[in-house]
Each structure stands twice: as C-alpha cells, then as structure tokens.
Design an enzyme around this catalytic site. Structure first.
Site, PDB file in Angstrom:
ATOM      1  N   ASP A  50      48.753 -11.233  -3.441  1.00  0.00           N
ATOM      2  CA  ASP A  50      47.770 -11.859  -4.293  1.00  0.00           C
ATOM      3  C   ASP A  50      48.400 -11.956  -5.684  1.00  0.00           C
ATOM      4  O   ASP A  50      49.409 -11.292  -5.963  1.00  0.00           O
ATOM      5  CB  ASP A  50      46.461 -11.056  -4.308  1.00  0.00           C
TER       6      ASP A  50
HETATM    7  C1  GLC Z   1      43.227 -14.730  -7.124  1.00  0.00           C
HETATM    8  C2  GLC Z   1      42.537 -14.499  -5.806  1.00  0.00           C
HETATM    9  C3  GLC Z   1      43.186 -15.213  -4.654  1.00  0.00           C
HETATM   10  C4  GLC Z   1      43.745 -16.540  -5.146  1.00  0.00           C
HETATM   11  C5  GLC Z   1      44.881 -16.229  -6.100  1.00  0.00           C
HETATM   12  C6  GLC Z   1      45.409 -17.499  -6.750  1.00  0.00           C
HETATM   13  O1  GLC Z   1      43.212 -13.597  -7.913  1.00  0.00           O
HETATM   14  O2  GLC Z   1      42.272 -13.151  -5.425  1.00  0.00           O
HETATM   15  O3  GLC Z   1      42.178 -15.411  -3.644  1.00  0.00           O
HETATM   16  O4  GLC Z   1      44.226 -17.303  -4.039  1.00  0.00           O
HETATM   17  O5  GLC Z   1      44.512 -15.293  -7.103  1.00  0.00           O
HETATM   18  O6  GLC Z   1      44.408 -18.056  -7.569  1.00  0.00           O
END
Ligand code: GLC
Length: 724
Positions: free
Chosen positions: A282
């Site tokens: 993430d």
């Molecule tokens: C965020 C989310 C994830 C997302 C990523 C990019 O913090 O937790 O679901 O795809 O970052 O935005």
C-alpha cells in the site's frame, strides 16, 4: 541514465526548489505504447513464465531494480505519468511498458486531473447486495474498459477486507461481512476487470478492517480465526479471481507489518495458495528493504525509499540474494505477459458515459435493499398521488459518493481532494421523483430545520426523507448513529406524516431509532451516477427490489463486539495532532464476525445479514439435503414477477466450536407471479470445514451438520440434518 534515476533527480530538485506545485501543473505526457521490439520474449506462443525468464536474461541490475518500485504518480516526479496515483517505469528497449496505475474501486479516480470522465458505479457494498457474481463481473469489466480508455494498464481496486467493524470508513469499498460472499463477488470483479487486459489486484491484505490507526495498529488473531474469516475471502479471491497483484496492507498482523509478514506474503499467499503474481505495498506501507523483500514483498509503492538504491545495495552485498530479486521481477513481468498489457497495450478511447451509466443504474437497482414496507406503502402509484414532500440534504441535486482513494470525480468538477468534503453526483432524486409523478405537487425541503420539514410533510400525502452518512478512507464513523441530527429530522417528519418513507445513502450499517415510526425504508448505499433514477424506479415500482443485506444492521453500538472502535480513544483530539501510540487491535470476537456474533450471542439485530424485501412474496418447500448438496422448491406466491436470493446456511457439529451458522451457498432465482422452481445447489466441502491449526489444514469434522434454507440468515423455513 535510467528513468528511475531521472525521476529521482526530478523529485529531489522539486523538493529542494520547492517547486512541486509548478511541476505538478506540468502536463504529464504519457508515452504511447513502447515501440514493438523483436526478441524471443515477445513470442506469444511461449508461456508468460518462459517469456519472463527470457526478458530477465536481458536485463541489467539497474533495470531489475527499476521494476520493483514506483516513481510516484504525479507529473512532478514522473514526467511519463498518466496522471494516476502510481507508476512503475518500464523498459522500452525490451518492450516492457510503464505500469500506469489508477485507483478504481468504484470507478476510475483522478479523471479530472486530465480533463477526463469516469463512470461512478454504486459502492462495492451495494454491488455485494446484489449477491450476483455476473453483475460483479460486469462491474469489473466496465472499470477495466474505462481504465484502458484512459490509458491505464493497472487497477487498484478489489477491496475485500470483511466488515468486522460496521463503522469502518471504507466499508463502502468492500463486500460485506461474510468471507464466502465477499470472496466470490470480488473474484468475479477481478475477472471482469482483467478481461480488458488490465492488471487487477485484491486488497488490503490483510485485516485492515478499520481506518482508525490503520498504519499503526497491530491486529492480533489466531491462525484458525484468520483462515476462516478475512483470509478465506482472500483465498477465494486469489484462487477464483486470479488477480495479477495483491496489495499488502498498512497494519501489523501479530507483530509484523503486513508488507513484511512472511506468513501472509510467502508461506500462505505464494506457497500455500500458489499465487504467481506480485505483491505491491500500500502507498507508504513498506517498512524495510531486506526484511520486506525476503518476506515476499515484490514492489514498493509509491516510490523508492526501500526498494531503490537500498535494495540494489542489499543485493550487491548479498543481504538479498539475486535469486529473490529475479523472482520479484519474474512475478511482475510474467503478469504483464499473462494479462496482455505488453501484447495488447491500451490505445486510449473516449469513455462511453451512456453505456457506463446504464450498467451503473442496473447494478444500483439490484443492489438497493428494501428494509421496510408497511401496509404496502411501496410501490407508489405515480399517477394517483397528489402531493409529495421530498426532504433531506442534497436530494434536490445529487447522490452521495464515498471518499478517499476510491473517490471518483463528478462530471464538471475539479479533482476531489483526499480527505476533502463529501462529493455529490448530479443525479437528482427530486427530479427523478417528479418524473414518476408528473401530476403531483412535489416540493423539496433541505431538512436543515426539522420543524419546517415537518410542516411540509404534514401538508403532503407522502413524505420521502433522504438521509446520508458520508464515509471515507482515512477515518471511521464514530458511531452507528446518522450524523447531522438526521434522526431528529426523520422523527419530526414521521410525527407529521404517518406515510413517511426513508431512503438511506450510507457507506454501511447505521442505527435507525425511528424505524418503528416510518412506513417504509430503502437502503441505496452510494448508488452511483444514476442513483436517483434507480431509487425512483424502485419507489414507483418500475423495478421490483431483490437485493439482500451483505452486512448486519445492528440496533446500536452497544450490541457490537467492540462498542467503541479499537484505538479510537488513543486518537489525539486536538492539535498538535501527534502520532497515535502503537496499539493492539485485539479482535476478541474471533470467528464471530457479523451475523455470527449476533447469532452466537443471541442478540437481535435491527436487520439481519441476508435480509431484504420484495414487492412480491416467496415460499420455500420440499428440502432434500445431503452432505454434497440441497434441493428445494421456491415459489412466487405474490401478484408480480420477482427475483429471490435463496440462501443456504450450515451449522457445524458442536465439537467444532463454531458460531451457529455460516453461509455455504446461494443463488438468485427469477420467478413470475405464481411460478415455482426447483433449486439444486452443491455444497463446497471447504465451506463446511474448520481450519485445524495443529495440522495447518482444512478439516471436515465427522458428525451432524444442520442445514438451513431461506431468504435471510434469520428466516430459514427449511431445515435438515446431514451426517458426515
Ligand atoms: C491508499 C489506499 C489504497 C490505494 C492507495 C493508492 O492509501 O489504502 O487502497 O490504492 O493508497 O491511492
């Protein structure tokens, strides 16, 4: 100089010169697909794995490192960015494209940044309420199509963390509390999306079941509970959906960050489940170089704090064997070949707003749950009504959408900001209602003043109150209570007019202290770009509702396993907003997630899992059950055609120590008025098993299994006992 080095200099320059904003305004120039290159690895008759090995043999160490981390998504640091949230630089000389990543849970995000349009679909919890894997496939396929239209080749969607916490700010992005329903629905979402030659993912792996302290909290759970709850949803998703990617989550699990948790990433995902694709972190979820790489993380996002020069040094000094780096690169490149982003790169196309809106409306109509309908209040007879009061914030202009990285930009708007105000989409319930009752006097009140709203309701034949619960990534709902004193508003209107209908636009379950005083209630979740039309079609009977709840609606917070969200008391209440202290999230309810808690604790929910009303009625009869499957008859005993989601639950033998029942099969049956059908459903032994921690495998216990069949987890008129 490699592209990544170029981006790094840009990032450093921008940071130093503080010119991020001017750079951010620089128009990113996505590259057309890399020129076709010759090479053995471009031979499409070879397997993705063979092609990946041939391509890797051509790579320098720097090129391998370049593939295992992002370069940020904004034009400021990645001039070739397509404007999405992430990008991995490709290797043009080998014909490997840039990975252009966009968030796409309920539609393609960040379209406004490039002057694009994206279809807003109903929230994923509304998709789950259809219980229809074919609609889930259509949902994913539409998003995959629009990602390609906008020149993306990687999707960040597929959220399947189960609803352990009904106040989780991201429940709108997920598929409810049951791992079998959630897993099977997201698997089809992934298959639909990847059918468009886009790399799909499943996230957030695993147990990111609340937003409070999501990047600090340490989730504590035993292996059996893990495998039979959240991880069962991920197992089904990985095996049936075959996503190219898995996104590991922010939280810790039993002491290790999820993105460096060898049990999750290597032992279970790759070795036990045989996942051939790659694990991305993430955004900002990577916490180390060697530990993360050796635990099974394959790509750091959004940039290269750990998997850039630091990983190159770790490989060079032997801390990370070159074989592991080659495996990381192999997983990424074989996925690119397997999902067609090398051989069939996107060429860009004008998004089809009409086609998207039609699919979005169809899903909204089948995902809206009729919760109450006293004395046949609904459907409304549009030609016979004289006057309707439409009440509630924004019901005159729009429908609500979910916030955070899943936020889609509304037509004609600037790009929404992460954590900004709720975004309403231009689909007007007031106009949709007027279109169904052209002769009626239909007036609107925004609900700010309950007394004024009540006065309008008193003067009207029917009152329709729209209530809303904005939710978003990054924060949880503090309680199940509706915000902005809407309970007061509904109570005032209901006191003024006994024919009061409540339409709910919520991200998940909410309490309804007024439910006994209204005549009807319809949950439309965040209903998508045509949400108002879908809701009106149900209210006026053009559509017979068939959806069933994928989550339990509790009566109050005090009925939950955790009356207060774990860790919420530790959050700083006023500036300076210092970092929360480390804390444990001890899901002491264990296996008893959602309806399993309410069943095991004999607590009456407001509305149970699997519940939903229709404008007709159904009867069940003639159950024949064996360990392999069930056969029964379902009849439409009402006056109009309808669809019934038939549900099969099982209660395991007492020594299993399981909650009273679990969902093991379902189907959606279309029945004309008066029609009967015989339904036969197979039972998957996996779903009748427990996970034996000592043996570290699934096990079917001997003994008596109870079988329950009906239209809701708490209304199963057919029962049987089968033995194994
Ligand atoms: C965020 C989310 C994830 C997302 C990523 C990019 O913090 O937790 O679901 O795809 O970052 O935005």
């Amino acid at each position: 100089m490699t592209y990544y080095a170029e981006c790094r200099i840009l990032a450093l320059t921008a940071a130093l010169a503080g010119t991020m904003t001017s750079l951010a305004l620089a128009q990113p120039q996505p590259q057309p697909a890399p020129p076709k290159v010759e090479g053995a690895w471009m031979n499409t008759s070879l397997s993705p794995d063979e092609r990946a090995d041939l391509a890797i043999a051509q790579m320098t160490l720097d090129e391998k490192i370049q593939l295992v981390h992002g370069v940020g998504g904004r034009a400021s640091t990645a001039p070739r960015s397509n404007g999405g949230v992430g990008m991995v630089a490709g290797i043009a000389r080998l014909g490997l494209p840039d990975l252009q990543m966009a968030d796409s849970a309920v539609g393609v995000r960040a379209a406004a940044e490039r002057g694009r349009y994206s279809t807003l679909l109903p929230s994923n919890i509304g998709e789950a309420a259809t219980w229809d894997p074919k609609l889930a496939f259509a949902y994913g396929k539409l998003i995959g199509r629009e990602l390609r239209d906008q020149m993306y080749n990687v999707s960040l969607g597929g959220g399947v963390d189960i609803t352990r916490e009904p106040r989780n700010g991201r429940n709108f992005e997920y598929l409810g509390e049951d791992p079998v329903l959630a897993g099977k629905m997201v698997a089809q979402w992934i298959r639909g999306l990847q059918s468009q030659n886009v790399i799909g993912d499943v996230k957030h792996y695993a147990f990111n079941d609340q937003e409070t302290g999501r990047s600090i909290g340490n989730v504590k759970l035993g292996k059996r509970t893990m495998r039979e709850t959240d991880l069962l949803a991920f197992e089904i998703a990985v095996k049936e959906g075959q996503p190219g990617m898995v996104m590991c989550s922010y939280n810790k699990l039993n002491g290790d960050w999820a993105c460096e948790n060898a049990y999750l990433l290597d032992t279970l995902l790759k070795k036990t489940w045989g996942f051939p694709g790659f694990v991305i972190s993430d955004w900002g979820g990577t916490h180390s170089t060697a530990k993360a790489a050796l635990a099974g993380l394959d790509n750091e996002e959004p940039d290269f704090k750990f998997f850039g020069d630091a990983l190159k040094a770790a490989v060079t000094n032997g801390e990370v064997p070159i074989e592991r780096l080659n495996d990381m690169v192999h997983r990424i490149v074989r996925t690119e070949f397997a999902l067609g982003i090398v051989d069939s790169p996107p060429h860009g196309r004008v998004v089809d707003p009409f086609g998207g809106a039609e699919i979005s409306q169809r899903i909204a109509e089948r995902g809206s749950v009729l919760l109450k309908n006293e004395r046949g209040q609904l459907p409304l007879n549009g030609s016979g009504i004289q006057s309707i009061a439409v009440i509630g914030a924004h019901a005159d202009t729009g429908v609500l959408s979910g916030g955070g990285s899943a936020q889609v930009d509304a037509p004609g708007t600037e790009q929404s900001r992460f954590g900004g105000a709720p975004v309403w989409f231009p689909s007007s319930p007031l106009e949709a209602i007027r279109s169904h009752a052209p002769k009626a006097k239909v007036e609107f009140n925004d609900g700010a003043d309950p007394a004024a709203a009540a006065a309008l309701a008193k003067a009207a034949e029917i009152a329709i109150v729209f209530v809303n619960q904005p939710t978003s990534e990054g924060r949880d709902a503090p309680t199940l209570a509706l915000p902005y004193k809407q309970d007061e508003l509904v109570s005032a209107v209901a006191a003024a007019n006994p024919r009061t209908i409540v339409v709910l636009e919520t991200g998940g379950p909410v309490a309804m202290p007024w439910i006994g005083r209204v005549s009807a209630a319809l949950e439309i979740w965040y209903p998508g770009i045509r949400g108002a039309q879908a809701a009106a079609n149900i209210l006026f009977g053009d559509v017979n509702p068939s959806a069933k709840l994928p989550v339990t609606f509790p009566r109050s917070d005090s009925d939950l396993p955790h009356p207060e969200i774990p860790g919420i008391a530790l959050m700083p209440k006023q500036p300076p907003f210092v970092r929360m202290p480390d804390f444990d999230i001890d899901y002491t309810e264990g296996l008893k997630v959602g309806y399993k808690w309410f069943d095991a604790e004999s607590i009456e929910p407001l509305f149970p899992f699997g519940y939903g009303l229709s404008y007709t009625t159904f009867a069940y009869s003639g159950l024949k059950a064996s360990f392999d499957g069930v056969t029964f008859t379902v009849a439409n005993t009402g006056q109009r055609d309808g669809e019934e989601i038939v549900e099969v639950y099982a209660g395991l033998p007492a020594p299993a120590g399981e909650p009273p029942k679990r969902l093991v099969a379902w189907d959606k049956v279309a029945l004309a008025a008066g029609e009967s059908k015989t339904v036969t459903l197979a039972l998957d032994p996996k779903f009748l098993s427990i996970f034996d921690e000592r043996k570290d495998e699934w096990e079917l216990l001997p003994g008596e299994y109870k079988i329950f069949v009906g239209g809701s987890s708490r209304k199963t008129p057919l029962t049987a006992v089968v033995r194994h």
